[in-house]
Design a protein around this motif. Sequence first.
Motif, PDB file in Angstrom:
ATOM      1  N   GLU A   1       0.828  -1.199   0.000  1.00 15.34           N
ATOM      2  CA  GLU A   1       0.000   0.000   0.000  1.00 15.34           C
ATOM      3  C   GLU A   1       0.863   1.251   0.000  1.00 15.34           C
ATOM      4  OE1 GLU A   1      -3.667   2.134   2.468  1.00 15.34           O
ATOM      5  OE2 GLU A   1      -2.568   0.457   3.348  1.00 15.34           O
ATOM      6  N   GLU A   2       1.970   1.221   0.754  1.00 16.83           N
ATOM      7  CA  GLU A   2       2.852   2.385   0.803  1.00 16.83           C
ATOM      8  C   GLU A   2       3.408   2.724  -0.581  1.00 16.83           C
ATOM      9  OE1 GLU A   2       2.416   0.696   4.732  1.00 16.83           O
ATOM     10  OE2 GLU A   2       3.055  -0.190   2.832  1.00 16.83           O
ATOM     11  N   GLU A   3       3.826   1.675  -1.312  1.00 17.52           N
ATOM     12  CA  GLU A   3       4.346   1.906  -2.657  1.00 17.52           C
ATOM     13  C   GLU A   3       3.250   2.400  -3.590  1.00 17.52           C
ATOM     14  OE1 GLU A   3       7.663   1.363  -4.482  1.00 17.52           O
ATOM     15  OE2 GLU A   3       7.740   2.298  -2.508  1.00 17.52           O
ATOM     16  N   MET A   4       2.056   1.857  -3.463  1.00 20.43           N
ATOM     17  CA  MET A   4       0.945   2.304  -4.292  1.00 20.43           C
ATOM     18  C   MET A   4       0.683   3.800  -4.087  1.00 20.43           C
ATOM     19  SD  MET A   4      -3.091   1.317  -4.034  1.00 20.43           S
ATOM     20  CE  MET A   4      -3.167   2.206  -2.468  1.00 20.43           C
ATOM     21  N   MET A   5       0.628   4.226  -2.819  1.00 19.33           N
ATOM     22  CA  MET A   5       0.359   5.627  -2.528  1.00 19.33           C
ATOM     23  C   MET A   5       1.498   6.523  -3.020  1.00 19.33           C
ATOM     24  SD  MET A   5      -2.606   5.560  -1.137  1.00 19.33           S
ATOM     25  CE  MET A   5      -2.874   7.069  -0.227  1.00 19.33           C
ATOM     26  N   SER A   6       2.716   6.019  -2.925  1.00 16.89           N
ATOM     27  CA  SER A   6       3.862   6.794  -3.390  1.00 16.89           C
ATOM     28  C   SER A   6       3.818   6.973  -4.904  1.00 16.89           C
ATOM     29  CB  SER A   6       5.165   6.107  -2.976  1.00 16.89           C
ATOM     30  OG  SER A   6       6.285   6.872  -3.366  1.00 16.89           O
ATOM     31  N   TRP A   7       3.458   5.906  -5.620  1.00 12.82           N
ATOM     32  CA  TRP A   7       3.333   6.019  -7.079  1.00 12.82           C
ATOM     33  C   TRP A   7       2.248   7.026  -7.447  1.00 12.82           C
ATOM     34  CZ3 TRP A   7       6.536   4.841 -10.764  1.00 12.82           C
ATOM     35  CH2 TRP A   7       7.440   3.788 -10.608  1.00 12.82           C
ATOM     36  N   ILE A   8       1.111   6.956  -6.759  1.00 11.75           N
ATOM     37  CA  ILE A   8       0.022   7.899  -7.023  1.00 11.75           C
ATOM     38  C   ILE A   8       0.512   9.332  -6.826  1.00 11.75           C
ATOM     39  CG2 ILE A   8      -2.215   8.731  -6.190  1.00 11.75           C
ATOM     40  CD1 ILE A   8      -2.925   5.829  -5.557  1.00 11.75           C
ATOM     41  N   PHE A   9       1.183   9.544  -5.694  1.00  8.47           N
ATOM     42  CA  PHE A   9       1.689  10.879  -5.359  1.00  8.47           C
ATOM     43  C   PHE A   9       2.626  11.417  -6.434  1.00  8.47           C
ATOM     44  CE2 PHE A   9       5.302  13.148  -3.461  1.00  8.47           C
ATOM     45  CZ  PHE A   9       4.672  14.291  -3.011  1.00  8.47           C
ATOM     46  N   ARG A  10       3.588  10.588  -6.860  1.00 16.77           N
ATOM     47  CA  ARG A  10       4.631  11.090  -7.753  1.00 16.77           C
ATOM     48  C   ARG A  10       4.150  11.223  -9.196  1.00 16.77           C
ATOM     49  NH1 ARG A  10      10.383  10.197  -5.052  1.00 16.77           N
ATOM     50  NH2 ARG A  10       9.652  10.046  -2.908  1.00 16.77           N
ATOM     51  N   ILE A  11       3.277  10.349  -9.630  1.00 18.68           N
ATOM     52  CA  ILE A  11       2.708  10.504 -10.970  1.00 18.68           C
ATOM     53  C   ILE A  11       1.906  11.795 -11.041  1.00 18.68           C
ATOM     54  CG2 ILE A  11       0.984   9.594 -12.574  1.00 18.68           C
ATOM     55  CD1 ILE A  11       1.907   6.774 -11.734  1.00 18.68           C
ATOM     56  N   ASN A  12       1.075  12.013 -10.033  1.00 21.79           N
ATOM     57  CA  ASN A  12       0.272  13.232 -10.018  1.00 21.79           C
ATOM     58  C   ASN A  12       1.143  14.482  -9.853  1.00 21.79           C
ATOM     59  OD1 ASN A  12      -2.153  11.918 -10.374  1.00 21.79           O
ATOM     60  ND2 ASN A  12      -2.564  11.733  -8.195  1.00 21.79           N
ATOM     61  N   LEU A  13       2.237  14.336  -9.117  1.00 21.18           N
ATOM     62  CA  LEU A  13       3.183  15.430  -8.951  1.00 21.18           C
ATOM     63  C   LEU A  13       3.714  15.908 -10.295  1.00 21.18           C
ATOM     64  CD1 LEU A  13       5.593  17.096  -7.762  1.00 21.18           C
ATOM     65  CD2 LEU A  13       6.768  14.915  -7.494  1.00 21.18           C
ATOM     66  N   VAL A  14       4.193  14.967 -11.083  1.00 23.82           N
ATOM     67  CA  VAL A  14       4.762  15.304 -12.389  1.00 23.82           C
ATOM     68  C   VAL A  14       3.701  15.943 -13.283  1.00 23.82           C
ATOM     69  CG1 VAL A  14       5.745  14.318 -14.497  1.00 23.82           C
ATOM     70  CG2 VAL A  14       6.562  13.545 -12.259  1.00 23.82           C
TER      71      VAL A  14
END
Length: 479
Positions: free
Chosen positions: A322-335
């Motif tokens: 779950e931590e990795e999933m949330m991190s991917w969501i965060f960084r994709i949306n960041l870019v």
Amino acid sequence: MGSVDTLERGSTDTLANGCRVDADAAKRLAKRLFYLEGFKRCDVARHLGKNNEFSQLVASEYLSFFDFTGLSLDRALRNFLKAFPLMGETQERERVLVHFSKRFCHCNPEALTSEDGAHTLTCALMLLNTDLHGHNIGKKMSCQQFISNLDGLNDGKDFPKELLKVLYNSIKNEKLEWAIEEEELRKSLSELVEEQCEVGGKRVVRVTDGSNPFIAIPLLLNAVTYKHGVLTRKSHADMDGKRTPRGRRGWKKFYAVLKGMILYLQKDEYKPDKDLSEVDLKNAVRVHHALATRACDYSKRQNVLKLKTSDWRVFLLQAPSEEEMMSWIFRINLVAALFSAPAFPAAIGSMKKFCRPLLPSSTTRLNQEEQLKSHENKLKQISLELEEHKKSPPDLTPKSKESEEYRIKEHYLTYEKCRYETYISLLQAKFRTGSDDLDKIEASLFSGEGKEGYLRKTQSSPSISQGQGVNGRAAFFDL
């Protein structure tokens, strides 16, 4: 005159209380630009695309050197692009193509379309060229898709299908070429570098893409790697949200790399110095104007995020935790929030069929504060459109064509409202944190939402220098 500055300064001196610009100076500059007297080809677009009366007159005079009489639109465009490369900001390049469209219609008064229609077709051909001859990211556009995308865009009417078929086959069989020497390309790109800094021993260089001005893939050598790790992918919907055929929906494991505005899905483990293969490029996904969310409506697997791209393709991506999933969501949306260039203005016409506006894949030229303001203005606009849209529902049967168009537009506006709310929330979170370090922003973001063990650090955590950005709070990840 001795220089362009003198020419332009001399022309503005002739302006008095709104009087006309110096036509003679514009003619002289246009002639020098056409014959490359004291200029290089990569300089031309910069002097034709400015938004002032003198530049518009220069562009009109420059186009008068071209004779498109009797040529098809695609052949005229090929001749035009051989003269110079379209470089500069998106708005400037689009202005140049407006002048091209006017000249084409002037030379061909019996053409099957108006100046606006010619401009729409010109932009469509350039988009098609990149789709068919780019780096094979995603499924190539078919002739039928090309025709459907242009429905109602000929001053509210359809373009002749035979004309569109001929144009499609022309681009398919012979790609558009931009005229520029290799030395000029290297020099012009170096001039477009906006900033350079050292981040974690890595050089960060942000430039404006100098090839196709509308939807070119920004494969920059020094693009920042924001995250990498294992993801398992499932294709859920193809372009325009059409369900992916059953035979292509299977789950496949990849080593994912979010580099610049592209999510690369590689078969082999990520190695910074290794060149990308053709297969890696074919599996890559552009994340400009994209939105990543938790796949709440998918229960067959855990830790699955949903990625919806600018052309409405949908991918399901399963992370190891779950931590990795949330991190991917965060960084994709960041870019997406920080680097997506502002959308093109909506097409003007009387067509009843709703068409989503084009979303450029070029990198924004705005700084972080300007980017946030741009998103806020877009959110206000879309919110008003959605409110007005809901005030006038069609008084027809649920299965009628008008009802379907109404539903599609409402779905689009609702989604866009959600996307810009996410972008704004994340940029605001970044500003509140007062840091350019992604790990710190992630930690602050999720701890602020009451999450105990915040996201574990990733192996690649570059800082966010001025001109780059971040997205949303955790509440938006569950949309």
